[in-house]
Scaffold this motif. Structure first.
Motif, PDB file in Angstrom:
ATOM      1  N   TYR A 274     -94.982  55.389 -13.607  1.00  0.00           N
ATOM      2  CA  TYR A 274     -95.575  54.156 -12.435  1.00  0.00           C
ATOM      3  C   TYR A 274     -96.187  52.945 -13.146  1.00  0.00           C
ATOM      4  O   TYR A 274     -96.109  51.986 -12.768  1.00  0.00           O
ATOM      5  N   ALA A 275     -96.961  53.343 -14.228  1.00  0.00           N
ATOM      6  CA  ALA A 275     -97.845  52.243 -14.981  1.00  0.00           C
ATOM      7  C   ALA A 275     -96.789  51.297 -15.420  1.00  0.00           C
ATOM      8  O   ALA A 275     -97.251  50.115 -15.748  1.00  0.00           O
ATOM      9  N   GLU A 276     -95.369  51.695 -15.885  1.00  0.00           N
ATOM     10  CA  GLU A 276     -94.661  50.748 -16.358  1.00  0.00           C
ATOM     11  C   GLU A 276     -94.149  49.621 -15.286  1.00  0.00           C
ATOM     12  O   GLU A 276     -93.696  48.463 -15.642  1.00  0.00           O
ATOM     13  N   GLN A 277     -94.521  49.723 -14.328  1.00  0.00           N
ATOM     14  CA  GLN A 277     -94.215  48.618 -13.071  1.00  0.00           C
ATOM     15  C   GLN A 277     -94.863  47.529 -13.402  1.00  0.00           C
ATOM     16  O   GLN A 277     -94.443  46.203 -13.179  1.00  0.00           O
ATOM     17  N   ILE A 278     -96.068  47.266 -14.004  1.00  0.00           N
ATOM     18  CA  ILE A 278     -96.845  46.236 -14.427  1.00  0.00           C
ATOM     19  C   ILE A 278     -95.957  45.280 -15.408  1.00  0.00           C
ATOM     20  O   ILE A 278     -95.649  44.323 -15.308  1.00  0.00           O
ATOM     21  N   ARG A 279     -95.563  45.921 -16.488  1.00  0.00           N
ATOM     22  CA  ARG A 279     -94.946  45.529 -17.736  1.00  0.00           C
ATOM     23  C   ARG A 279     -93.412  44.970 -16.766  1.00  0.00           C
ATOM     24  O   ARG A 279     -92.934  43.667 -17.283  1.00  0.00           O
ATOM     25  N   ILE A 280     -92.748  45.880 -16.078  1.00  0.00           N
ATOM     26  CA  ILE A 280     -91.275  45.320 -15.701  1.00  0.00           C
ATOM     27  C   ILE A 280     -91.504  44.237 -14.742  1.00  0.00           C
ATOM     28  O   ILE A 280     -90.625  43.132 -14.723  1.00  0.00           O
ATOM     29  N   ALA A 281     -92.585  44.227 -13.818  1.00  0.00           N
ATOM     30  CA  ALA A 281     -92.956  43.039 -12.775  1.00  0.00           C
ATOM     31  C   ALA A 281     -92.982  41.730 -13.653  1.00  0.00           C
ATOM     32  O   ALA A 281     -92.281  40.512 -13.338  1.00  0.00           O
ATOM     33  N   LYS A 282     -93.735  41.784 -14.736  1.00  0.00           N
ATOM     34  CA  LYS A 282     -93.871  40.515 -15.545  1.00  0.00           C
ATOM     35  C   LYS A 282     -92.572  40.336 -16.326  1.00  0.00           C
ATOM     36  O   LYS A 282     -92.475  38.883 -16.508  1.00  0.00           O
ATOM     37  N   ASP A 283     -91.965  41.362 -16.857  1.00  0.00           N
ATOM     38  CA  ASP A 283     -90.618  40.907 -17.401  1.00  0.00           C
ATOM     39  C   ASP A 283     -89.742  39.993 -16.841  1.00  0.00           C
ATOM     40  O   ASP A 283     -89.293  39.088 -17.007  1.00  0.00           O
ATOM     41  N   VAL A 284     -89.694  40.685 -15.100  1.00  0.00           N
ATOM     42  CA  VAL A 284     -88.753  39.794 -14.160  1.00  0.00           C
ATOM     43  C   VAL A 284     -89.261  38.333 -14.097  1.00  0.00           C
ATOM     44  O   VAL A 284     -88.342  37.321 -14.093  1.00  0.00           O
ATOM     45  N   MET A 285     -90.390  38.212 -13.908  1.00  0.00           N
ATOM     46  CA  MET A 285     -91.049  36.877 -13.936  1.00  0.00           C
ATOM     47  C   MET A 285     -90.742  36.112 -15.003  1.00  0.00           C
ATOM     48  O   MET A 285     -90.369  34.750 -14.937  1.00  0.00           O
ATOM     49  N   HIS A 286     -90.860  36.531 -16.245  1.00  0.00           N
ATOM     50  CA  HIS A 286     -90.317  36.022 -17.430  1.00  0.00           C
ATOM     51  C   HIS A 286     -88.816  35.465 -17.191  1.00  0.00           C
ATOM     52  O   HIS A 286     -88.526  34.306 -17.778  1.00  0.00           O
ATOM     53  N   SER A 287     -87.950  36.409 -16.864  1.00  0.00           N
ATOM     54  CA  SER A 287     -86.490  36.038 -16.604  1.00  0.00           C
ATOM     55  C   SER A 287     -86.496  34.857 -15.662  1.00  0.00           C
ATOM     56  O   SER A 287     -85.528  34.054 -16.109  1.00  0.00           O
ATOM     57  N   ARG A 288     -87.232  34.712 -14.648  1.00  0.00           N
ATOM     58  CA  ARG A 288     -87.194  33.833 -13.946  1.00  0.00           C
ATOM     59  C   ARG A 288     -87.607  32.619 -14.436  1.00  0.00           C
ATOM     60  O   ARG A 288     -86.865  31.436 -13.974  1.00  0.00           O
ATOM     61  N   GLN A 289     -88.438  32.389 -15.297  1.00  0.00           N
ATOM     62  CA  GLN A 289     -89.052  31.299 -15.865  1.00  0.00           C
ATOM     63  C   GLN A 289     -87.928  30.648 -16.839  1.00  0.00           C
ATOM     64  O   GLN A 289     -87.846  29.425 -17.262  1.00  0.00           O
ATOM     65  N   LEU A 290     -87.192  31.570 -17.462  1.00  0.00           N
ATOM     66  CA  LEU A 290     -86.064  31.254 -18.335  1.00  0.00           C
ATOM     67  C   LEU A 290     -85.026  30.639 -17.783  1.00  0.00           C
ATOM     68  O   LEU A 290     -84.354  29.754 -18.542  1.00  0.00           O
ATOM     69  N   ASN A 291     -84.526  30.830 -16.696  1.00  0.00           N
ATOM     70  CA  ASN A 291     -83.305  30.515 -16.234  1.00  0.00           C
ATOM     71  C   ASN A 291     -83.323  29.875 -14.626  1.00  0.00           C
ATOM     72  O   ASN A 291     -83.783  30.805 -13.838  1.00  0.00           O
ATOM     73  N   PRO A 292     -83.077  28.735 -14.352  1.00  0.00           N
ATOM     74  CA  PRO A 292     -83.173  28.414 -12.823  1.00  0.00           C
ATOM     75  C   PRO A 292     -82.339  29.218 -11.858  1.00  0.00           C
ATOM     76  O   PRO A 292     -82.779  29.445 -10.807  1.00  0.00           O
ATOM     77  N   LYS A 293     -81.311  29.686 -12.508  1.00  0.00           N
ATOM     78  CA  LYS A 293     -80.073  30.313 -11.562  1.00  0.00           C
ATOM     79  C   LYS A 293     -80.843  31.745 -11.406  1.00  0.00           C
ATOM     80  O   LYS A 293     -81.033  32.275 -10.149  1.00  0.00           O
ATOM     81  N   ILE A 294     -81.395  32.604 -12.282  1.00  0.00           N
ATOM     82  CA  ILE A 294     -82.272  33.741 -11.885  1.00  0.00           C
ATOM     83  C   ILE A 294     -83.668  33.263 -11.056  1.00  0.00           C
ATOM     84  O   ILE A 294     -83.548  34.273 -10.353  1.00  0.00           O
ATOM     85  N   LYS A 295     -84.006  32.148 -11.257  1.00  0.00           N
ATOM     86  CA  LYS A 295     -85.212  31.960 -10.295  1.00  0.00           C
ATOM     87  C   LYS A 295     -84.809  32.011  -9.025  1.00  0.00           C
ATOM     88  O   LYS A 295     -85.497  32.540  -8.143  1.00  0.00           O
ATOM     89  N   ASN A 296     -83.750  31.249  -8.812  1.00  0.00           N
ATOM     90  CA  ASN A 296     -83.235  31.106  -7.271  1.00  0.00           C
ATOM     91  C   ASN A 296     -82.763  32.318  -6.754  1.00  0.00           C
ATOM     92  O   ASN A 296     -82.968  32.524  -5.520  1.00  0.00           O
ATOM     93  N   LEU A 297     -82.306  33.137  -7.642  1.00  0.00           N
ATOM     94  CA  LEU A 297     -81.652  34.689  -7.419  1.00  0.00           C
ATOM     95  C   LEU A 297     -82.687  35.673  -7.001  1.00  0.00           C
ATOM     96  O   LEU A 297     -82.813  36.397  -5.932  1.00  0.00           O
ATOM     97  N   VAL A 298     -83.767  35.802  -7.833  1.00  0.00           N
ATOM     98  CA  VAL A 298     -84.646  36.901  -7.727  1.00  0.00           C
ATOM     99  C   VAL A 298     -85.959  36.146  -6.811  1.00  0.00           C
ATOM    100  O   VAL A 298     -86.710  35.570  -6.873  1.00  0.00           O
TER     101      VAL A 298
END
Length: 345
Positions: A274-298
């Motif tokens: 369960y504690a990994e959820q913190i890292r995973i949530a931030k990892d997804v936010m990082h992917s959103r910042q890298l790519n506008p297509k991913i930001k629009n999707l997620v």
């Protein structure tokens, strides 16, 4: 020989339950407002991050309400960046069909199964959440026939990994009038998930609760990525940048309405750590910042969180600690929501 079922009692219809335990005009208007804002986020008219967050299973009304009141205070702090849809899950799928199946089955986790008491208990709890906190919530549509018992209170439905290949779940999702998240199946097949989204977005005609019904299709049926398990029982994540790119491509191939992904940070994405959820949530936010297509999707994240870290057996009786999958405790949850608000642009 006829069926080996003992018919215990005829249960009240959803309309009878709604008449007995009605919603107020203010609650109806609140749900309409929230539903509209959620649709705007999925349609890309608003840039807020959706956060579907709460206990793995809503097993105790007092603990759930305590959690929701705390969540309301945090929601007010981040309202310009994050839109919270609380998880109030009252029916739980069981991999082998045994164990605690949620408040619908067992209003008292240590008591006997009682469906009538369960229907009343879940409606009472959801009504209290709306009245006391102004949240309209998310549920898992484990039993499509039961959705109408809560349909005037919910703003989001998830179809689980074990249900997503089922025809009835797909076609009922086409007519519920609120966003339906279709999880990838436990084996991880993205084609199965996309098929379920396409089916839920299509117009359907079928038998439902003894009626012939038709639906207009649900333009807001979308993907939930929850990780998967291989044939050897090993958990693998599917929240990474490459998978998100792949799902964006699958949406384009099918020309579906409102392409969207919610990333479930627990389950096989975290290996239930369960504690990994913190890292995973931030990892997804990082992917959103890298790519506008991913930001629009997620469009958002799904997080399992309760008052206390971890989980317990029902008989242990720790207030606000999960009796199903392990959850993130309150202090970590609050900090994570504040951190995620900083990452929304």
């Amino acid at each position: 020989m006829d069926m080996q079922m003992e018919f215990i009692r005829k249960l009240p219809t959803p309309q009878e339950i709604k008449n007995q335990y009605p919603v107020t005009l203010a609650m109806k208007e609140l749900k309409q407002e929230r539903d509209e804002e959620i649709r705007d986020i999925f349609a890309g008219k608003e840039n807020k991050l959706i956060l579907i967050i709460g206990p793995c299973s809503a097993d105790n009304e007092d603990a759930v309400l305590e959690y929701m009141h705390r969540l309301r205070k945090v929601q007010d702090k981040v309202a310009d960046k994050i839109f919270i849809i609380p998880r109030v899950y009252t029916n739980k799928p069981r991999t082998i069909g045994k164990g605690y199946k949620g408040m619908l089955h067992q209003p008292d986790p240590l008591g006997e199964e009682d469906m009538l008491a369960g229907i009343i208990a879940i409606r009472h709890m959801h009504t209290r959440v709306v009245k006391e906190t102004g949240f309209t919530c998310a549920e898992e549509m484990l039993y499509p026939q039961n959705h109408r018992y809560l349909s005037d209170l919910l703003s989001y439905v998830a179809v689980g990994a074990r249900s997503v290949e089922n025809q009835e779940h797909r076609i009922v999702a086409s007519g519920i009038g609120i966003p339906a998240g279709m999880k990838n199946p436990t084996g991880g097949d993205l084609t199965v998930m996309m098929n379920s989204i396409e089916a839920a977005q299509a117009k359907q005609k079928f038998i439902y609760r003894g009626w012939e019904v038709k639906t207009p299709g649900n333009d807001f049926a979308h993907a939930i990525l929850r990780g998967y398990v291989d044939e050897n029982g090993t958990a693998y994540p599917n929240y990474h940048y490459e998978t998100l790119e792949r799902v964006a491509h699958l949406y384009e191939e099918r020309n579906l309405e409102h392409p969207a992904v919610i990333v479930d940070t627990n389950h096989s994405n975290s290996g239930k750590r369960y504690a990994e959820q913190i890292r995973i949530a931030k990892d997804v936010m990082h992917s959103r910042q890298l790519n506008p297509k991913i930001k629009n999707l997620v469009k958002g994240l799904m997080i399992e969180s309760y008052l206390e870290d971890g989980n317990q057996k029902p008989e242990e009786g720790v207030f606000g600690k999960s009796i199903t999958d392990p959850c993130l405790g309150w202090e970590k949850t609050e900090q994570l929501i504040l951190d995620l608000a900083e990452l929304v642009d």
